[in-house]
Structures are given as structure tokens and as C-alpha cells.
Design a protein around this motif. Sequence first.
Motif, PDB file in Angstrom:
ATOM      1  N   SER A 152       0.843  -1.202   0.000  1.00 24.00           N
ATOM      2  CA  SER A 152       0.000   0.000   0.000  1.00 24.00           C
ATOM      3  C   SER A 152       0.883   1.258   0.000  1.00 24.00           C
ATOM      4  O   SER A 152       2.001   1.252   0.515  1.00 24.00           O
ATOM      5  N   TYR A 153       0.327   2.291  -0.589  1.00 23.59           N
ATOM      6  CA  TYR A 153       0.992   3.606  -0.587  1.00 23.59           C
ATOM      7  C   TYR A 153      -0.039   4.626  -0.137  1.00 23.59           C
ATOM      8  O   TYR A 153      -1.173   4.631  -0.619  1.00 23.59           O
ATOM      9  N   ARG A 154       0.396   5.513   0.813  1.00 20.28           N
ATOM     10  CA  ARG A 154      -0.513   6.550   1.330  1.00 20.28           C
ATOM     11  C   ARG A 154       0.251   7.872   1.396  1.00 20.28           C
ATOM     12  O   ARG A 154       1.350   7.956   1.937  1.00 20.28           O
ATOM     13  N   ARG A 155      -0.387   8.885   0.813  1.00 20.04           N
ATOM     14  CA  ARG A 155       0.200  10.233   0.867  1.00 20.04           C
ATOM     15  C   ARG A 155      -0.755  11.112   1.653  1.00 20.04           C
ATOM     16  O   ARG A 155      -1.937  11.221   1.331  1.00 20.04           O
ATOM     17  N   GLU A 156      -0.206  11.720   2.684  1.00 24.85           N
ATOM     18  CA  GLU A 156      -1.018  12.559   3.580  1.00 24.85           C
ATOM     19  C   GLU A 156      -0.429  13.982   3.589  1.00 24.85           C
ATOM     20  O   GLU A 156       0.738  14.178   3.956  1.00 24.85           O
ATOM     21  N   ASP A 157      -1.259  14.950   3.186  1.00 23.26           N
ATOM     22  CA  ASP A 157      -0.818  16.351   3.111  1.00 23.26           C
ATOM     23  C   ASP A 157      -1.658  17.162   4.084  1.00 23.26           C
ATOM     24  O   ASP A 157      -2.862  17.359   3.868  1.00 23.26           O
ATOM     25  N   ASN A 158      -1.015  17.642   5.151  1.00 26.40           N
ATOM     26  CA  ASN A 158      -1.710  18.385   6.207  1.00 26.40           C
ATOM     27  C   ASN A 158      -1.490  19.874   5.974  1.00 26.40           C
ATOM     28  O   ASN A 158      -0.353  20.362   5.987  1.00 26.40           O
ATOM     29  N   ASN A 212       5.774  16.474   6.060  1.00 27.64           N
ATOM     30  CA  ASN A 212       4.504  16.950   5.522  1.00 27.64           C
ATOM     31  C   ASN A 212       4.768  17.512   4.125  1.00 27.64           C
ATOM     32  O   ASN A 212       5.516  18.489   4.007  1.00 27.64           O
ATOM     33  N   PRO A 213       4.211  16.961   3.109  1.00 24.06           N
ATOM     34  CA  PRO A 213       3.387  15.745   3.111  1.00 24.06           C
ATOM     35  C   PRO A 213       4.205  14.501   3.452  1.00 24.06           C
ATOM     36  O   PRO A 213       5.409  14.465   3.208  1.00 24.06           O
ATOM     37  N   ALA A 214       3.501  13.497   3.973  1.00 24.49           N
ATOM     38  CA  ALA A 214       4.141  12.244   4.393  1.00 24.49           C
ATOM     39  C   ALA A 214       3.773  11.138   3.411  1.00 24.49           C
ATOM     40  O   ALA A 214       2.608  10.973   3.038  1.00 24.49           O
ATOM     41  N   ASN A 215       4.758  10.352   3.012  1.00 22.92           N
ATOM     42  CA  ASN A 215       4.557   9.212   2.100  1.00 22.92           C
ATOM     43  C   ASN A 215       4.813   7.922   2.860  1.00 22.92           C
ATOM     44  O   ASN A 215       5.939   7.709   3.353  1.00 22.92           O
ATOM     45  N   ASN A 216       3.787   7.081   2.965  1.00 24.68           N
ATOM     46  CA  ASN A 216       3.893   5.814   3.687  1.00 24.68           C
ATOM     47  C   ASN A 216       3.795   4.642   2.695  1.00 24.68           C
ATOM     48  O   ASN A 216       2.844   4.562   1.909  1.00 24.68           O
ATOM     49  N   ILE A 217       4.757   3.752   2.759  1.00 26.32           N
ATOM     50  CA  ILE A 217       4.752   2.535   1.939  1.00 26.32           C
ATOM     51  C   ILE A 217       4.815   1.334   2.873  1.00 26.32           C
ATOM     52  O   ILE A 217       5.736   1.246   3.709  1.00 26.32           O
ATOM     53  N   ASN A 218       3.848   0.431   2.728  1.00 26.20           N
ATOM     54  CA  ASN A 218       3.808  -0.783   3.556  1.00 26.20           C
ATOM     55  C   ASN A 218       3.787  -2.016   2.646  1.00 26.20           C
ATOM     56  O   ASN A 218       3.000  -2.081   1.692  1.00 26.20           O
TER      57      ASN A 218
END
Length: 471
Positions: A108-114, A125-131
Motif C-alpha cells: 500500500s501507498y498513502r500520501r497525507e498532506d496536512n 509533511n506531506p508524508a509518504n507511507n509505503i507498507n
Amino acid sequence: MKFFFLSLFSASLLIFPAFAIAIEELTLGQLLQRMLDNYPDMILADLDVEHARQELPQIESQIGLVLRGKSGYSRDLSFIGTSSDNFSVAGELNRTLITGERIGLSASYRREDNSGGSFFRGYPNPANNINIDLNYRKPFWRGEGNPEFNQGLIIAGTRVDIAQANRRERQDQLASQVVDLFYSALFTRYRIENSQYAIDRARRLKKYIGKRVQLGLAEEKDRLQAEARLRAEQASWQSLQLIWKQQQVALNRFSGKPWDNEIRPLSLLETFPLSASDIDSFVADAVLHSPALNREQGRLEIARAMIEQRRNAHRNTLDLVVSAGIRNLAGDTGGGSLNKTDLAGGVNIEYQRALDHRGFDAALYQAQLERDRVLQEMENIRYQLRYRISGLVAEIVENRQTVQTHEQRLASETAKYHESERLYREAHMDTNIMIQHEAELQAAELALQQQRVELLKRYATLALLRGKLYP
């Protein structure tokens, strides 16, 4: 015993009119083969078998690879009360093994921009998460050995066997109709021949009496009596022609030929020693061939497979779940950049128990009842087969003796008729007695042919039950 046929009764087959078109001679075996090749019911039965075969790949696909994926965008408040834009994409590849274990690979890939900045110092920020995770599940109770799949394979394969048994049963039902029709038609042809012979004899008698009346040696009543006899035989012959036409159309329907195709049924007979001592061998053949018994055997296999599935559903769940993976967090922290990778994993034990087992108990009991019912049905089929075979053997033995008796009767009636002709020509016998003796000869001829046809039919029925009738 190999089923073979020996030509019999060929001398007694019918003589067709000289003006008739080409007539096709047809044996029972040839008619059965045409029925198998052309009759619509057999084509429909083949479709049912093919339909049942398609259940097997459906079951086999249960252990195939399964790919899942999802992606999306959302805007929401973060836990610090600021707006957060989120985009994610994930994929998963899973497979259930034939032994019941399940393995899977997910990413999974998740990009979170606060919009309010980092949640805390040092968080990008933004944070890129790869699992990325590799998962393994091992069932210990429910699902161990994958009974749903393995018993499902048995059920799907057995349903093909049942469809084939249904096809053979329909085939035997049609063959039984063909046997009845074929020998009914054969006897009708014998009756037509017998009637034609009677007409010929009545014409000769009428002609002879007519000459005697002209000479004053016979009375008019004798000529009228001979005339009435001739008209009666002609009416009988005409009625038989109607019956034959109906049977000919039915024979052509089974053989796939045009309705008006001219057919001559040929009688062929299997000849082999037969007595009560053969019953066990015949019953063994019938049990091996019986479509009904084969179908019940398939139902028994399905019932046993269902019992295993119900027992599996009755068990508690105890699974071991192991996972191992990689985690990556990357992004701009404001004062620099972050790209951190680490290993992740875990071991879990999952347990589940139904507190109300009544549904599982009832389903298991139903499957066991179905098994017991099928076993009783199989015993009943064997019982009925033995009595039917035994009855046919007894009938054939008696039928052969009856044929011999009627042959002796025909010989006596023939000798009596010839003696009556001699006495009549010498004016030592009345016309009515002569006509009576001729009718008795005709009846003896027809009775012999009827017993022969009945014997043929019983042999064919026995061969059908034993699975040895088809070419």
C-alpha cells in the motif's frame, strides 16, 4: 459373456409386394445405434453432462490466485484539527492452498498532506507511507486440510458421474421403448403375412367352390360362406396395414429417418444356455450396469462429502496468523527530508466458538440421514434387480418350452388342414368345417410367431438390463 447375435427366423420374414419401393432392412441393434446418434433426448442428455462438468473448474478456482486493489482520495480533519488531504492506493495478492493454509502479499501507498503543517517536529509533511506485508494463516481446527475445497472437488466430480448415469438411464428408457416398438412391429409384419396367406387360401377355396357350384356339386351357401371368409380376411389385412403404418412412423422417428421410409424389421436372437444357475451372473452384470444404482452411488459419495463439510463447519476456529513486512516513511520535514525504512511483523492466535450449535448439529444430522437414505435406496435397487432378472430367466425358460409346444401344434394343424383339403375335394367334408380347420391353422401359425417374438423381446430385455444390448 460376450453378447453376440445369431440370425434366426429369417425364413419366416415377410414377402413384400413386388411393386414396393426399396425397403431398408433394419435390425434392433441398428435401430438402437441410430437412436443413440440422432434422437433429441440423447443430445439434451449430453448437454446436461457438459453442464455438470463445468462445476469442477468452479471449485478448482477456489485455490487460484486472487488479486484485489483499491485507491481513493479523501479530505478530512486531522487529529490536530487541520485539514488533511489523503490519497491512497493498495493491492493484495492472496491464495488459499489445497491444505487449507492461506498466504498473501499486500502492498500500500498513502500520501497525507496536512495544510496546518507537520503534526509534530520531525514528521514530514506531506508524508509518504509505503507498507509491504507477507501474511500466512494456518488453521488448526476448522478449515484444516481444506475440506470445503477437497470435498467440493468430490461433489463436483460425482455430479458429473450422476449426470452420466442419468444419461444412461434415459438411454435405457428409450431403448426399452425401442425394444417394445421393434418387436411389436415385427409381430405386426408376421400378422400381415399370416393374413395374406389366409387371403390366398380363401381365394383358392372361393374359386374352387365357384367351379363346384357351376357343376352342381356345391350349394350357393358354400360359395357365400367362402366369400364371407375372404372379405373378413381382407378387412383384417387392411386394419393391420393401418397399425403397421403407425409403427413404421414411430420406428423412423427413433432412427431419424423420414416418416415414410420403408422399413423391414429383421429378427436376430442371442442363443446361449440359460438356467436358474445363471441368475447370479446376470444380476452381477445388471448391478454393474444399472444407471439407477450408479446414480445412487454418486449420491452416496456426495452425502459422505457433505458430512465432512458439516463436521468442519461444526468445529471451533483456531488459526495461527503470522505476518512479516517492511515499512517506509518519507517526506519533507521542513528542516530537511526523512526516508526511514524498518521491518515489521507479528504473530497472532485467533479463536472463535459458536455458543449455539443447534444449526450445525441439524445440518450434520441431515447429511447423515441423506447418507442412510441413499444406502437404503441402493439396497432396494439391488433387490428389485434380482427379482426382475430372476423373473425374466424363468419366463425365458418357459417361453422356449412354449415355442416348442406351438411348433408341435402347428405341425398337427398343418397335417389336419392338408387332410381336410383332401377330404373336401373328395366331398367327404362340409365347407364350414373346412373353413374352420383353415382358421385353426392360421391361428396356430400366428400363435407360434407370437411366442417367438415374445422370446426375442425377453432376450432383448435381459440383455438391456445386463448392459449388453447396445452395439
